[in-house]
Design a protein around this motif. Structure first.
Motif, PDB file in Angstrom:
ATOM      1  N   ILE A   1       3.061  -8.766   4.463  1.00  0.00           N
ATOM      2  CA  ILE A   1       2.799  -7.652   3.540  1.00  0.00           C
ATOM      3  C   ILE A   1       3.327  -6.343   4.111  1.00  0.00           C
ATOM      4  N   GLU A   2       3.030  -6.088   5.387  1.00  0.00           N
ATOM      5  CA  GLU A   2       3.491  -4.839   5.992  1.00  0.00           C
ATOM      6  C   GLU A   2       5.014  -4.754   5.998  1.00  0.00           C
ATOM      7  N   GLN A   3       5.676  -5.837   6.350  1.00  0.00           N
ATOM      8  CA  GLN A   3       7.140  -5.861   6.384  1.00  0.00           C
ATOM      9  C   GLN A   3       7.713  -5.603   4.985  1.00  0.00           C
ATOM     10  N   THR A   4       7.108  -6.171   3.970  1.00  0.00           N
ATOM     11  CA  THR A   4       7.577  -5.984   2.597  1.00  0.00           C
ATOM     12  C   THR A   4       7.390  -4.541   2.147  1.00  0.00           C
ATOM     13  N   VAL A   5       6.208  -3.990   2.394  1.00  0.00           N
ATOM     14  CA  VAL A   5       5.916  -2.616   1.978  1.00  0.00           C
ATOM     15  C   VAL A   5       6.848  -1.638   2.683  1.00  0.00           C
ATOM     16  N   VAL A   6       6.998  -1.789   3.992  1.00  0.00           N
ATOM     17  CA  VAL A   6       7.877  -0.901   4.757  1.00  0.00           C
ATOM     18  C   VAL A   6       9.333  -1.080   4.326  1.00  0.00           C
ATOM     19  N   GLY A   7       9.728  -2.306   4.039  1.00  0.00           N
ATOM     20  CA  GLY A   7      11.090  -2.574   3.578  1.00  0.00           C
ATOM     21  C   GLY A   7      11.417  -1.901   2.252  1.00  0.00           C
ATOM     22  N   LEU A   8      10.390  -1.659   1.435  1.00  0.00           N
ATOM     23  CA  LEU A   8      10.591  -0.955   0.169  1.00  0.00           C
ATOM     24  C   LEU A   8      10.555   0.567   0.336  1.00  0.00           C
ATOM     25  N   GLY A   9      10.307   1.039   1.563  1.00  0.00           N
ATOM     26  CA  GLY A   9      10.333   2.480   1.824  1.00  0.00           C
ATOM     27  C   GLY A   9       8.978   3.150   1.805  1.00  0.00           C
ATOM     28  N   TYR A  10       7.904   2.381   1.787  1.00  0.00           N
ATOM     29  CA  TYR A  10       6.555   2.937   1.753  1.00  0.00           C
ATOM     30  C   TYR A  10       5.857   2.711   3.097  1.00  0.00           C
ATOM     31  N   GLU A  11       4.683   3.286   3.225  1.00  0.00           N
ATOM     32  CA  GLU A  11       3.838   3.091   4.406  1.00  0.00           C
ATOM     33  C   GLU A  11       2.615   2.281   3.976  1.00  0.00           C
ATOM     34  N   LEU A  12       2.242   1.299   4.782  1.00  0.00           N
ATOM     35  CA  LEU A  12       1.037   0.530   4.522  1.00  0.00           C
ATOM     36  C   LEU A  12      -0.143   1.292   5.113  1.00  0.00           C
ATOM     37  N   VAL A  13      -1.044   1.777   4.246  1.00  0.00           N
ATOM     38  CA  VAL A  13      -2.198   2.559   4.687  1.00  0.00           C
ATOM     39  C   VAL A  13      -3.374   1.648   4.989  1.00  0.00           C
ATOM     40  N   ASP A  14      -3.621   0.684   4.112  1.00  0.00           N
ATOM     41  CA  ASP A  14      -4.783  -0.176   4.272  1.00  0.00           C
ATOM     42  C   ASP A  14      -4.494  -1.530   3.645  1.00  0.00           C
ATOM     43  N   LEU A  15      -5.161  -2.545   4.170  1.00  0.00           N
ATOM     44  CA  LEU A  15      -5.005  -3.912   3.688  1.00  0.00           C
ATOM     45  C   LEU A  15      -6.370  -4.568   3.737  1.00  0.00           C
ATOM     46  N   GLU A  16      -6.815  -5.098   2.614  1.00  0.00           N
ATOM     47  CA  GLU A  16      -8.151  -5.681   2.533  1.00  0.00           C
ATOM     48  C   GLU A  16      -8.067  -7.009   1.790  1.00  0.00           C
ATOM     49  N   ARG A  17      -8.743  -8.007   2.342  1.00  0.00           N
ATOM     50  CA  ARG A  17      -8.800  -9.317   1.704  1.00  0.00           C
ATOM     51  C   ARG A  17     -10.266  -9.714   1.588  1.00  0.00           C
ATOM     52  N   SER A  18     -10.738  -9.893   0.348  1.00  0.00           N
ATOM     53  CA  SER A  18     -12.146 -10.226   0.143  1.00  0.00           C
ATOM     54  C   SER A  18     -12.319 -11.735   0.005  1.00  0.00           C
ATOM     55  N   THR A  19     -13.564 -12.174   0.119  1.00  0.00           N
ATOM     56  CA  THR A  19     -13.844 -13.605   0.021  1.00  0.00           C
ATOM     57  C   THR A  19     -13.612 -14.132  -1.391  1.00  0.00           C
ATOM     58  N   GLY A  20     -13.635 -13.264  -2.402  1.00  0.00           N
ATOM     59  CA  GLY A  20     -13.409 -13.682  -3.785  1.00  0.00           C
ATOM     60  C   GLY A  20     -11.943 -13.865  -4.130  1.00  0.00           C
ATOM     61  N   GLY A  21     -11.057 -13.728  -3.175  1.00  0.00           N
ATOM     62  CA  GLY A  21      -9.638 -13.921  -3.426  1.00  0.00           C
ATOM     63  C   GLY A  21      -8.884 -12.652  -3.775  1.00  0.00           C
ATOM     64  N   LEU A  22      -9.556 -11.490  -3.707  1.00  0.00           N
ATOM     65  CA  LEU A  22      -8.899 -10.217  -3.990  1.00  0.00           C
ATOM     66  C   LEU A  22      -8.097  -9.781  -2.773  1.00  0.00           C
ATOM     67  N   LEU A  23      -6.868  -9.397  -3.010  1.00  0.00           N
ATOM     68  CA  LEU A  23      -5.992  -8.861  -1.975  1.00  0.00           C
ATOM     69  C   LEU A  23      -5.656  -7.436  -2.387  1.00  0.00           C
ATOM     70  N   ARG A  24      -6.194  -6.448  -1.653  1.00  0.00           N
ATOM     71  CA  ARG A  24      -5.998  -5.034  -1.999  1.00  0.00           C
ATOM     72  C   ARG A  24      -5.072  -4.396  -0.978  1.00  0.00           C
TER      73      ARG A  24
ATOM     74  N   VAL B   1       6.357 -17.226  -2.042  1.00  0.00           N
ATOM     75  CA  VAL B   1       7.298 -17.903  -1.147  1.00  0.00           C
ATOM     76  C   VAL B   1       6.623 -18.266   0.178  1.00  0.00           C
ATOM     77  N   GLU B   2       5.782 -17.363   0.698  1.00  0.00           N
ATOM     78  CA  GLU B   2       5.100 -17.590   1.976  1.00  0.00           C
ATOM     79  C   GLU B   2       3.881 -18.501   1.843  1.00  0.00           C
ATOM     80  N   GLY B   3       3.469 -18.795   0.624  1.00  0.00           N
ATOM     81  CA  GLY B   3       2.322 -19.673   0.403  1.00  0.00           C
ATOM     82  C   GLY B   3       0.979 -19.039   0.715  1.00  0.00           C
ATOM     83  N   VAL B   4       0.876 -17.726   0.545  1.00  0.00           N
ATOM     84  CA  VAL B   4      -0.386 -17.019   0.796  1.00  0.00           C
ATOM     85  C   VAL B   4      -1.290 -17.222  -0.416  1.00  0.00           C
ATOM     86  N   ASP B   5      -2.518 -17.685  -0.142  1.00  0.00           N
ATOM     87  CA  ASP B   5      -3.468 -17.970  -1.209  1.00  0.00           C
ATOM     88  C   ASP B   5      -4.276 -16.723  -1.544  1.00  0.00           C
ATOM     89  N   TYR B   6      -4.210 -16.289  -2.790  1.00  0.00           N
ATOM     90  CA  TYR B   6      -5.004 -15.168  -3.285  1.00  0.00           C
ATOM     91  C   TYR B   6      -5.168 -15.353  -4.789  1.00  0.00           C
TER      92      TYR B   6
END
Length: 194
Positions: free
Chosen positions: A7-30, A65-70
């Motif tokens: 996620i960080e590599q993708t966000v930075v590759g698009l020209g943005y900064e990753l400020v926060d990353l949160e993954r909840s038990t309900g499958g939410l990826l914020r 592509v990476e097979g990340v479950d969310y």
């Protein structure tokens, strides 16, 4: 490579900064993004809905592509209570009012107007004199009055009563203080009536 790095590599590759990353038990990826800070820029840029949509599309593709479950992906801006985590965040917001929670309460030896045992403070962020140190200019409303009574409300701007020095190792959490000023709105309306 772990899903956080993807996620960080993708966000930075698009020209943005990753400020926060949160993954909840309900499958939410914020994912919270911002524009990288450039002190030489004449004006600060803000994240738009189009920016969030662009990152969302790219992340959906990469995570598949990476097979990340969310179950659900949310991409947004940091908002008015943006967290401060990296030293560059502190540099960027020098002069702003921030809320700081320390890992350990201040001791009685700190003295001054702040009650011993406190962990949470609000004040204006300043750079410390030594590299890697920071200061928080506590406002009079934040200083503890004698006897633990609530401070009296005063009209006008609060004044600085004490400066609290700290390093990032001592901070559990720091955020921009969510202060909204509606005075400009009233002033414009009053000007239009004359």
């Amino acid at each position: 490579m772990g899903w956080q790095q993807v996620i960080e590599q993708t966000v930075v590759g698009l020209g943005y900064e990753l400020v926060d990353l949160e993954r909840s038990t309900g499958g939410l990826l914020r994912v919270t993004i911002d524009w990288p800070w450039d002190p030489a820029a004449p004006q600060e840029r803000y994240i738009t809905v189009d920016d969030c949509e662009r990152v969302t599309r790219q992340l959906q593709y990469v995570l598949e592509v990476e097979g990340v479950d969310y179950k659900r992906l949310e991409v947004g801006s940091p908002g008015i209570d943006r967290p401060l985590r990296q030293p560059r965040d502190y540099e960027r917001f020098v002069g702003e009012v921030v809320d700081v929670t320390l890992r350990a309460p201040i001791g009685a030896a700190a003295g001054g107007a702040v009650a011993p045992g406190r962990k949470k403070f609000r004040g204006t962020l300043r750079a410390g004199e030594a590299p890697g140190t920071w200061q928080l200019e506590l406002l009079e409303d934040e200083a503890a009055p004698p006897g633990g009574a609530k401070p009296a409300r005063r009209r006008g701007e609060p004044t600085t009563v004490q400066v609290l020095g700290f390093t990032l190792d001592e901070v559990r959490e720091a955020r921009l203080a969510p202060i909204v000023d509606f005075k400009g709105r009233r002033a414009r309306g009053a000007a239009g009536q004359g």
